[in-house]
Design an enzyme around this catalytic site. Structure first.
Site, PDB file in Angstrom:
ATOM      1  CD1 TRP A   1      -2.309   5.475  -1.741  1.00 50.53           C
ATOM      2  CD2 TRP A   1      -2.717   3.549  -2.821  1.00 50.53           C
ATOM      3  NE1 TRP A   1      -1.101   4.917  -2.096  1.00 50.53           N
ATOM      4  CE2 TRP A   1      -1.319   3.738  -2.762  1.00 50.53           C
ATOM      5  CE3 TRP A   1      -3.206   2.417  -3.460  1.00 50.53           C
ATOM      6  CZ2 TRP A   1      -0.414   2.836  -3.310  1.00 50.53           C
ATOM      7  CZ3 TRP A   1      -2.304   1.507  -4.019  1.00 50.53           C
ATOM      8  CH2 TRP A   1      -0.929   1.722  -3.930  1.00 50.53           C
TER       9      TRP A   1
ATOM     10  CG  ASP B   1      -7.043   1.963   2.284  1.00 49.36           C
ATOM     11  OD1 ASP B   1      -6.342   1.616   3.260  1.00 49.36           O
ATOM     12  OD2 ASP B   1      -6.588   2.038   1.121  1.00 49.36           O
TER      13      ASP B   1
ATOM     14  CE  LYS C   1       1.068   2.125   3.494  1.00 47.70           C
ATOM     15  NZ  LYS C   1       2.177   2.425   2.607  1.00 47.70           N
TER      16      LYS C   1
HETATM   17  N1  PMP Z   1      -4.109   1.973   0.378  1.00 45.40           N
HETATM   18  C1  PMP Z   1      -3.242   2.896   0.854  1.00 45.40           C
HETATM   19  C2  PMP Z   1      -3.772   4.108   1.549  1.00 45.40           C
HETATM   20  C3  PMP Z   1      -1.867   2.706   0.685  1.00 45.40           C
HETATM   21  O1  PMP Z   1      -1.002   3.608   1.137  1.00 45.40           O
HETATM   22  C4  PMP Z   1      -1.403   1.540   0.032  1.00 45.40           C
HETATM   23  C5  PMP Z   1       0.069   1.255  -0.172  1.00 45.40           C
HETATM   24  N2  PMP Z   1       0.918   2.278  -0.053  1.00 45.40           N
HETATM   25  C6  PMP Z   1      -2.343   0.627  -0.439  1.00 45.40           C
HETATM   26  C7  PMP Z   1      -3.686   0.873  -0.242  1.00 45.40           C
HETATM   27  C8  PMP Z   1      -1.913  -0.642  -1.143  1.00 45.40           C
HETATM   28  O2  PMP Z   1      -1.347  -1.496  -0.188  1.00 45.40           O
HETATM   29  P1  PMP Z   1      -0.660  -2.877  -0.636  1.00 45.40           P
HETATM   30  O3  PMP Z   1       0.465  -2.523  -1.541  1.00 45.40           O
HETATM   31  O4  PMP Z   1      -0.203  -3.475   0.649  1.00 45.40           O
HETATM   32  O5  PMP Z   1      -1.713  -3.685  -1.322  1.00 45.40           O
END
Ligand code: PMP
Length: 362
Positions: free
Chosen positions: A101, A171, A195
């Protein structure tokens, strides 16, 4: 048969929250309208919004010089919105790449400015966090970005890097509200809600007010932090139902004993699971002990066919969504706040039985 959800997100919600949400489906405002039907400009929604924010502020002890924004577009949307809103005439940003991520976040930021990779965990196959005193920080960067918990790789920060006068941006999507967080250490934190803060469709941004007002002219109005703060996150229609759900989750956490209690439960669950993996001589976790995530426990079996069999048998016993992220082969059990002790115990018992049947005799 009991059924347990170990999905990485959207993921298990506390049963009590789901039960409470039923109220929102009925005649919620006394005029026959459910939460999904009320105007976002009205008093009823204003109450939902302000109560949710107040409970969140209480849970995290958010200082008054930080704004709480409720936005759409997901954490992935923030990957672009961060440079758009925070560049402030600077030319570069710092990113620590510790897994899937943060890699995505850095790639997206590259569309807007120069990205300095201060630490690159790819060099160790994302099995550890590069020691932060050795990061190549740039004092002129607009901000330094980390991903507190790498959902796909099962890697989590235990301490925050010192970035001097450069604001630290995190994040926190996958470990938000699982332990107390010292907001003062950050210029900004952001999290998708699906989450630990409810359901998809809502993104939370907590930002120090000194970082507002520096957006690039191309920043869309509805994603401009300063304008969002001024409009109480209501420039356009907010995700009403997701915000209502988030408020219910915040209240549930408070009633259960707050973030210290969430952290104690999570640490206990993670300890049990890693212990079972390490002591089995059968399951294996690639992540260095000091960087292991207490949230997304990633592990492997000796062969791919055994992993398939593990998943199939687990499903048959009501243990769902244990497949790892596509970017990191293997298995993954996510231990969010909504995952009960009964779920963890059920998984441990299954893992023990499966190892007994399939581990080669010593
Ligand atoms: N950052 C992290 C640490 C994630 O786990 C996720 C999704 N699993 C995201 C960003 C992306 O989130 P979204 O799909 O809600 O944009």
């Amino acid at each position: 048969m009991a059924s347990y959800n170990f999905a990485a997100g959207p993921s298990a919600l506390p049963k009590a929250v789901l039960a409470a949400a039923r109220e929102g489906l009925g005649d919620w405002d006394g005029n026959g309208q459910s939460v999904m039907e009320i105007p976002f400009t009205g008093e009823a929604f204003a109450r939902i919004h302000s109560e949710a924010e107040a409970t969140l502020r209480r849970l995290l002890a958010i200082p008054s010089d930080y704004q709480v924004l409720f936005i759409q577009g997901g954490a992935y949307g923030q990957f672009s919105l961060l440079p758009m809103n925070l560049l402030r005439g600077r030319e570069s940003v710092d990113y620590a790449v510790t897994g899937h991520w943060s890699q995505r976040a850095a790639n997206e930021a590259k569309r807007y400015c120069r990205v300095n990779i201060v630490a690159d965990g790819a060099t160790n196959g994302f099995t550890d966090i590069p020691e932060w005193p050795e990061w190549s920080l740039d004092p002129a960067a607009a901000y330094c970005h980390i991903t507190s918990n790498e959902t796909a790789n099962g890697i989590q920060f235990r301490e925050w890097p010192e970035t001097g006068s450069v604001p630290l941006v995190a994040d926190v999507t996958s470990d938000f509200l699982m332990a107390p967080l010292d907001i003062r250490r950050f210029g900004l934190v952001y999290a998708s809600a699906q989450k630990n803060a409810g359901i998809a469709g809502l993104t939370l941004v907590i930002v120090h007010q000194s970082l507002l007002g520096r957006a690039l002219p191309i920043t869309p109005t509805v994603f401009n932090y300063e304008l969002l703060a001024a409009a109480n996150s209501r420039i356009n229609t907010p995700p009403v139902w997701a915000l209502y759900l988030a408020g219910l989750v915040f209240k549930w956490i408070l009633a259960e004993g707050g973030l210290a209690e969430m952290a104690a439960r999570n640490r206990r669950h993670a300890r049990w699971l890693y212990q079972a993996i390490d002591e089995s001589g059968f399951y294996h976790c690639r992540v260095a002990e000091s960087a292991r995530s207490s949230v997304n426990v990633c592990f492997e079996l000796p062969t791919a066919p055994l992993q398939q069999q593990f998943l199939a048998e687990a499903e048959a016993q009501g243990l769902h969504n244990l497949k790892g992220h596509a970017a990191a082969t293997g298995l993954r059990a996510s231990l969010y706040n909504g995952v009960s002790e009964a779920a963890v115990s059920g998984l441990l018992a299954f893992m023990h039985d499966f190892a007994r049947c399939h581990a080669p005799a010593a």
